[in-house]
Design a protein around this motif. Structure first.
Motif, PDB file in Angstrom:
ATOM      1  N   HIS A   1      20.812  29.244  61.304  1.00 26.19           N
ATOM      2  CA  HIS A   1      20.882  28.097  60.391  1.00 26.19           C
ATOM      3  C   HIS A   1      22.326  27.680  60.124  1.00 26.19           C
ATOM      4  N   ALA A   2      23.194  28.646  59.937  1.00 24.15           N
ATOM      5  CA  ALA A   2      24.623  28.365  59.743  1.00 24.15           C
ATOM      6  C   ALA A   2      25.400  29.635  60.011  1.00 24.15           C
ATOM      7  N   GLN A   3      26.669  29.464  60.375  1.00 30.97           N
ATOM      8  CA  GLN A   3      27.570  30.604  60.515  1.00 30.97           C
ATOM      9  C   GLN A   3      28.829  30.284  59.725  1.00 30.97           C
ATOM     10  N   ALA A   4      29.250  31.245  58.915  1.00 30.89           N
ATOM     11  CA  ALA A   4      30.331  30.976  57.984  1.00 30.89           C
ATOM     12  C   ALA A   4      31.288  32.158  57.930  1.00 30.89           C
ATOM     13  N   TYR A   5      32.573  31.825  57.842  1.00 29.25           N
ATOM     14  CA  TYR A   5      33.597  32.833  57.594  1.00 29.25           C
ATOM     15  C   TYR A   5      34.017  32.702  56.143  1.00 29.25           C
ATOM     16  N   GLN A   6      33.939  33.806  55.408  1.00 27.25           N
ATOM     17  CA  GLN A   6      34.054  33.753  53.955  1.00 27.25           C
ATOM     18  C   GLN A   6      35.057  34.779  53.447  1.00 27.25           C
ATOM     19  N   ALA A   7      35.586  34.492  52.280  1.00 32.19           N
ATOM     20  CA  ALA A   7      36.435  35.444  51.566  1.00 32.19           C
ATOM     21  C   ALA A   7      36.116  35.343  50.081  1.00 32.19           C
ATOM     22  N   TYR A   8      36.064  36.504  49.426  1.00 31.56           N
ATOM     23  CA  TYR A   8      35.715  36.565  48.008  1.00 31.56           C
ATOM     24  C   TYR A   8      36.814  37.314  47.245  1.00 31.56           C
ATOM     25  N   PRO A   9      37.868  36.656  46.807  1.00 31.52           N
ATOM     26  CA  PRO A   9      38.798  37.313  45.882  1.00 31.52           C
ATOM     27  C   PRO A   9      38.204  37.280  44.477  1.00 31.52           C
ATOM     28  N   GLY A  10      38.146  38.442  43.825  1.00 31.46           N
ATOM     29  CA  GLY A  10      37.481  38.464  42.530  1.00 31.46           C
ATOM     30  C   GLY A  10      37.942  39.592  41.637  1.00 31.46           C
ATOM     31  N   THR A  11      37.457  39.559  40.409  1.00 33.53           N
ATOM     32  CA  THR A  11      37.797  40.560  39.394  1.00 33.53           C
ATOM     33  C   THR A  11      36.534  41.009  38.686  1.00 33.53           C
ATOM     34  N   ARG A  12      36.387  42.322  38.554  1.00 31.09           N
ATOM     35  CA  ARG A  12      35.318  42.901  37.746  1.00 31.09           C
ATOM     36  C   ARG A  12      35.954  43.642  36.574  1.00 31.09           C
ATOM     37  N   THR A  13      35.396  43.456  35.389  1.00 31.87           N
ATOM     38  CA  THR A  13      35.827  44.219  34.222  1.00 31.87           C
ATOM     39  C   THR A  13      34.594  44.806  33.544  1.00 31.87           C
ATOM     40  N   ARG A  14      34.759  46.022  33.053  1.00 30.00           N
ATOM     41  CA  ARG A  14      33.655  46.702  32.379  1.00 30.00           C
ATOM     42  C   ARG A  14      34.199  47.375  31.125  1.00 30.00           C
ATOM     43  N   PHE A  15      33.577  47.038  30.008  1.00 30.80           N
ATOM     44  CA  PHE A  15      33.934  47.641  28.725  1.00 30.80           C
ATOM     45  C   PHE A  15      32.700  48.358  28.197  1.00 30.80           C
ATOM     46  N   SER A  16      32.844  49.647  27.889  1.00 29.90           N
ATOM     47  CA  SER A  16      31.699  50.463  27.478  1.00 29.90           C
ATOM     48  C   SER A  16      32.004  51.202  26.187  1.00 29.90           C
ATOM     49  N   ILE A  17      30.962  51.367  25.391  1.00 32.57           N
ATOM     50  CA  ILE A  17      31.037  52.177  24.166  1.00 32.57           C
ATOM     51  C   ILE A  17      29.816  53.091  24.126  1.00 32.57           C
ATOM     52  N   ILE A  18      30.039  54.359  23.848  1.00 27.05           N
ATOM     53  CA  ILE A  18      28.930  55.242  23.511  1.00 27.05           C
ATOM     54  C   ILE A  18      29.218  55.862  22.152  1.00 27.05           C
ATOM     55  N   SER A  19      28.164  56.193  21.444  1.00 24.34           N
ATOM     56  CA  SER A  19      28.327  56.846  20.149  1.00 24.34           C
ATOM     57  C   SER A  19      27.090  57.679  19.859  1.00 24.34           C
ATOM     58  N   ASN A  20      27.307  58.831  19.253  1.00 24.80           N
ATOM     59  CA  ASN A  20      26.208  59.705  18.890  1.00 24.80           C
ATOM     60  C   ASN A  20      26.519  60.378  17.557  1.00 24.80           C
ATOM     61  N   ALA A  21      25.507  60.461  16.706  1.00 23.85           N
ATOM     62  CA  ALA A  21      25.622  61.201  15.447  1.00 23.85           C
ATOM     63  C   ALA A  21      24.446  62.156  15.351  1.00 23.85           C
ATOM     64  N   GLN A  22      24.722  63.400  15.008  1.00 23.22           N
ATOM     65  CA  GLN A  22      23.684  64.411  14.879  1.00 23.22           C
ATOM     66  C   GLN A  22      23.756  65.060  13.506  1.00 23.22           C
ATOM     67  N   LEU A  23      22.596  65.264  12.921  1.00 22.86           N
ATOM     68  CA  LEU A  23      22.480  65.927  11.628  1.00 22.86           C
ATOM     69  C   LEU A  23      21.478  67.061  11.754  1.00 22.86           C
ATOM     70  N   LYS A  24      21.880  68.222  11.293  1.00 21.19           N
ATOM     71  CA  LYS A  24      21.011  69.395  11.333  1.00 21.19           C
ATOM     72  C   LYS A  24      20.989  70.021   9.942  1.00 21.19           C
ATOM     73  N   PRO A  25      20.214  69.412   9.015  1.00 24.02           N
ATOM     74  CA  PRO A  25      20.220  69.908   7.637  1.00 24.02           C
ATOM     75  C   PRO A  25      19.644  71.308   7.510  1.00 24.02           C
TER      76      PRO A  25
ATOM     77  N   GLU B   1      37.575  49.295  32.311  1.00 23.69           N
ATOM     78  CA  GLU B   1      37.951  49.334  33.717  1.00 23.69           C
ATOM     79  C   GLU B   1      38.064  47.919  34.259  1.00 23.69           C
ATOM     80  N   GLN B   2      39.110  47.695  35.018  1.00 25.51           N
ATOM     81  CA  GLN B   2      39.280  46.423  35.714  1.00 25.51           C
ATOM     82  C   GLN B   2      39.435  46.711  37.199  1.00 25.51           C
ATOM     83  N   ARG B   3      38.800  45.888  38.003  1.00 25.90           N
ATOM     84  CA  ARG B   3      38.879  46.061  39.452  1.00 25.90           C
ATOM     85  C   ARG B   3      39.105  44.704  40.099  1.00 25.90           C
ATOM     86  N   LYS B   4      40.212  44.558  40.837  1.00 22.09           N
ATOM     87  CA  LYS B   4      40.516  43.323  41.542  1.00 22.09           C
ATOM     88  C   LYS B   4      40.316  43.564  43.031  1.00 22.09           C
ATOM     89  N   TYR B   5      39.355  42.872  43.601  1.00 22.18           N
ATOM     90  CA  TYR B   5      38.947  43.154  44.973  1.00 22.18           C
ATOM     91  C   TYR B   5      39.096  41.914  45.847  1.00 22.18           C
TER      92      TYR B   5
END
Length: 927
Positions: free
Chosen positions: A268-292, A226-230
């Protein structure tokens, strides 16, 4: 009687419908024919065939688990593989009664249960703990929901549950190969559109599952990207700082009375801000089951997550606290001010009032850009087994998890001295207005100078070994249903440190070959270089009050055209900050016994048990010599000298009894009661033996390895009325008596610091150290309803309403020892969600609104309190099942473009944040 209750459970076991629909589930209709025995008023005759859609089937699976459970719990089940309600689990969980979330960049990041801090919510993945790379609370932005089959929120504990979930335990389950039961593939292709950024990003996932013909072996592998550009746009204040006029550098006569003896509070301070950014998420799941054999099962499980985030931080800031001449001898100072003395009783340190407006010459004006990069990697695996033999079942699991988080930020202290006025025309609870005069042009780059380039970041590694062995003996008859016992072991090591480096003006001039012109006398002895050639205007045009139409920021491309990144890296490699971070080892051993019972012809059931827990800690850290602090004038970089190594051991043990009772008053009415003592451990950073210093905000933070764990003696009582057609009404009461509650011990310290360019400066610091100080009682009530409107007639078939309401009553505790009080961190008094849905003939539509009243976030930077005001968000979803194998869906998050805010304890605005709408649309296939 017994068989009637068993058949009625199939239809009536019902998790609240709102918890699934409101979670944003694609409302599809994978038509399946299931023999579901009806029950309740007006039910069809037993044995009649009822067509149940795939969505209703998922409801029934979750509901059956809820009703059969002996504990107080709620959950969410996926409609199908890869079709969990939301792309973010936290956003799904907020629709469960009593669950609240906090957000990061508009995305659910952490979960609170019944009002307590996320640190008290234990999150486990397929029965094991996942490291989160920073603290005990789990960051849900690292976890894709694509392969989650169910999530259960366990609100009352049992003796066999791993301790640590003071407010509750979130148990996440992913599909097991033999549970899926056949060879198949599921895939999803979606696009994610961010309204603020006007960017479209991909979201892809696929899971392949294999089962051999004899169904004795199976495995699956799932991959998600997943990629997200915000674009996040916000106003930010830095907190209410209180100081004596004479302690400013140079001194500032805020009220213009001719002396420098007055004490005032200001932003203490006052600021006007902008955050252009990108988030990426790479995921793997794996499962093995044995029922002898039928009575033997082995399972191997693996999870991987790689979450990256990079963004720019554009900032236009002004500071009350820093009014000075750019060059010694030039005019500076306050020319006019207004002071609200009515706030004085709420302010700290004898302040005479709050500065609501200031006109000044020599006003600190920043034009800054920061680049921020972080990466979190989680790897976790487990090996588990189960052996059953007649009445005995033995299970075991060994697991390993490691989470690492690394981040590095790059910032520029680019400053001009302005003539301007700062006012609060809409009150201190709204963004301020900054206006410039006296011939000053805020878009003229020739007036700006670069003091330093700063690098700052850090690293965290969280490594955990776990093992458990459980044995259960079941009885056929009698009151005793089963007897269970087990052992648990965990070895956790969490280490963190900060890195920083800095280049001053003289170094920048040399590295640029003189292209960045040096002005030795500008802003003190260190001097500055001209920023004329490295600034650019930016414009975002977002609807934040008084947000400037354009402002200057550092142009990174222009800057690195003058100084190569390689030269900067060689000249200022990031160094570990002496005394920063922590290194904590925590070893836990636990043993328990638990008995399950039944009675009254199986209407009565429950369990009672006791758990013994012993925890040993070793905390290591560096204790610096605070008499040698070095700061960069006008910058944010702090250096402390070499520090001495310290190592402190801790040890505690507790008995944790628990009891859960369920009684079926009728086949549709269930009463539950629970009582337990629950343990919650201090934050890993709180156990640090080290000390950190931030001269920019005058703060010294120390850990406390001797902290005791939180304890909660708690009671639960709930009533559930199950209606036909997945209808449900529930009501619950709960009570928690907390002891050993941790607050900040806070004292003021005056330190003379060294200036990097020469000379000294006397500053007043606020020193913080966590201490066990308070006790507190939390009381609450929950009600929920799920009402299919087909009750009112066939014309409304497919329509439904859902909702829940949670009320929390929590006392106030000191923000810090000896300071003002605020409600326990994270406790929102009012929480609710409400919505409606339509599902018929493969078409689905739903909308849901979630609301959370204001809550405290802690003491704030300057001890002025940090509060998140009430927030509500509307989400919507539409879907259609084209064929049995293909469906399409579209979801909108934050449909009304709600504003997220924070403020301090007396109402001064801290942040005003616009993240915008997020639209997700795509197609799901299964074959």
């Amino acid at each position: 009687m017994k068989s009637q209750r068993a058949t009625s459970r199939v239809l009536c076991k019902s998790l609240p419908f709102f918890a699934i629909i409101a979670a944003g589930a694609p409302i599809t209709a994978l038509a399946q024919t299931t023999d579901v025995p009806p029950s309740g008023p007006g039910a069809e005759q037993e044995g009649q065939e009822i067509v149940v859609t795939g969505f209703r089937r998922s409801l029934q699976a979750a509901n059956a688990h809820k009703r059969d459970a002996d504990i107080v719990s709620d959950g969410i089940s996926a409609e199908d593989i890869g079709k969990f309600p939301d792309q973010n689990l936290a956003e799904s969980l907020q629709r469960i009664t009593g669950v609240q979330i906090t957000r990061s960049r508009g995305e659910g990041s952490s979960v609170s249960i019944r009002g307590l801090s996320p640190e008290f919510s234990r999150v486990q993945f397929n029965g094991r703990t996942l490291g989160s790379g920073g603290g005990r609370s789990f960051d849900f932005t690292s976890l894709s929901a694509e392969f989650v089959s169910s999530v259960e929120v366990q609100k009352s504990p049992t003796a066999d549950m791993i301790e640590g979930g003071l407010s509750g335990t979130v148990n996440i389950s992913t599909p097991k190969a033999l549970q899926i039961g056949k060879t198949r593939f599921n895939g999803t292709v979606e696009g994610v559109y961010e309204e603020n950024a006007k960017k479209l990003s991909p979201r892809l996932s696929g899971l392949f599952n294999y089962v051999n013909p004899s169904e004795t072996f199976g495995f699956n592998v799932g991959v998600a990207y997943e990629q997200r550009k915000y674009l996040q746009v916000q106003y930010q204040g830095y907190g209410a700082e209180t100081g004596v006029e004479s302690t400013r550098t140079p001194p500032i006569d805020y009220n213009r009375d001719g002396d420098f003896n007055d004490t005032y509070t200001f932003n203490h301070a006052q600021a006007y801000q902008a955050y252009p950014g990108t988030r990426t998420r790479f995921s793997i799941i794996s499962n093995a089951q044995l029922k002898p054999k039928d009575n033997i099962e082995l399972s191997l499980d693996y999870f991987h997550s790689d979450f990256k985030e990079s963004n720019l931080w554009y900032e236009n800031a002004t500071r009350f606290t820093n009014i000075a001449p750019a060059i010694p001898g030039q005019p500076y100072g306050v020319t006019a001010s207004t002071i609200d003395t009515s706030l004085a009783p709420q302010l700290l340190n004898g302040s005479a009032g709050f500065l609501t407006s200031v006109s000044a010459t020599g006003l600190d004006h920043r034009a800054s850009t920061f680049s921020q990069n972080s990466r979190k990697i989680i790897n976790s695996g487990s090996l588990s087994g189960k052996i059953t033999d007649d009445h005995m079942e033995v299970t075991g699991q060994a697991s390993y998890s490691k989470a690492t988080t690394n981040g590095l930020n790059n910032g520029f202290a680019t400053i001009s001295r302005a003539t301007g006025t700062i006012t609060h025309p809409d009150g201190i609870g709204a963004p301020p207005k900054v206006e410039y005069g006296g011939g000053y042009n805020p878009l003229d780059p020739s007036t700006f100078y670069l003091l330093t380039q700063d690098f700052f970041g850090g690293s965290n590694a969280d490594e955990l070994w776990e093992g458990r062995l459980d044995a259960t003996y079941s009885f056929d008859d009698g009151v005793l249903k089963s007897l269970k016992g087990g052992l648990y072991f965990a070895d956790r090591t969490n280490s963190a440190y900060d890195v920083r480096s800095s280049l001053n003006a003289t170094q920048l001039n040399a590295l640029s070959g003189g292209k960045l012109q040096l002005f030795p006398g500008w802003e003190g002895a260190s001097g500055a270089v001209s920023a004329r050639d490295i600034l650019k205007p930016v414009s975002f045009g977002k609807s934040i009050p008084y947000y400037p139409s354009s402002y200057l920021v550092t142009d990174l491309d222009a800057y690195y055209g003058l100084i190569s990144p390689a030269a900067i890296a060689a000249a200022a490699p990031p160094q570990v900050v002496r005394g920063s971070g922590f290194d904590v080892t925590e070893r836990t051993m636990a043993a328990y016994v638990q008995a399950a019972f039944r009675g009254a012809q199986d209407r009565l059931s429950g369990n009672v048990g006791i758990r013994f827990v012993n925890t040993q800690t070793i905390s290591s850290g560096l204790v610096p010599n605070l008499n040698g602090i070095i700061i960069e004038p006008g910058g944010v970089f702090t250096t402390i000298p070499d520090a001495a190594q310290a190592s402190v051991k801790g040890d505690y043990h507790y008995f944790l009894p628990s009891m859960n009772v369920k009684y079926e008053l009728s086949r549709d009415l269930v009463l539950r009661a629970a009582a337990a003592r629950v343990l919650g451990r201090p934050g890993l950073g709180q156990l640090s033996a080290g000390t950190t210093v931030d001269a920019n905000v005058r703060r010294i933070n120390s850990g406390n390895p001797s902290l005791k764990p939180y304890l909660s003696d708690q009671l639960d009582l709930s009533l559930e009325y199950y209606l036909p057609k997945q209808g449900l009404l529930t009501a619950a009461l709960f009570y928690k008596h907390l002891t050993n509650y941790i607050v900040n011990g806070q004292v003021a310290e005056t330190r003379t610091v060294q200036l990097r360019g020469g000379g000294t400066q006397t500053l007043e610091f606020r020193r913080n150290q966590p201490v066990n100080f308070a006790s507190a009682d939390i009381k609450g009530a929950e009600v929920a309803a799920q009402i299919p409107l087909s009750y009112l007639g066939d014309a409304l078939d497919g329509f439904g309403l859902f909702g829940s309401f949670t009320y929390l009553d929590a006392p106030k505790v000191p923000l810090f020892q000896g300071g003002p009080s605020a409600t326990l961190d994270g406790v929102s008094k009012i929480n609710y969600n409400a919505g409606a849905y339509f599902e018929k003939s493969g078409f689905g539509l739903r909308g849901s609104y979630t609301y959370r009243s204001s809550y405290s976030n802690g003491s704030g930077i300057f001890g002025d309190g940090d509060v998140t005001p009430a927030y509500g968000q509307l989400d919507a979803s539409i879907s259609y099942q084209i064929t049995k194998a293909v469906s399409v869906n579209a979801d909108v998050s934050n449909l009304l473009n709600a504003v997220q805010k924070t403020q301090n304890g007396f109402g001064l605005l801290d942040t005003y944040n616009l993240i915008g709408r997020r639209i997700t649309a795509g197609v799901h296939v299964s074959f």
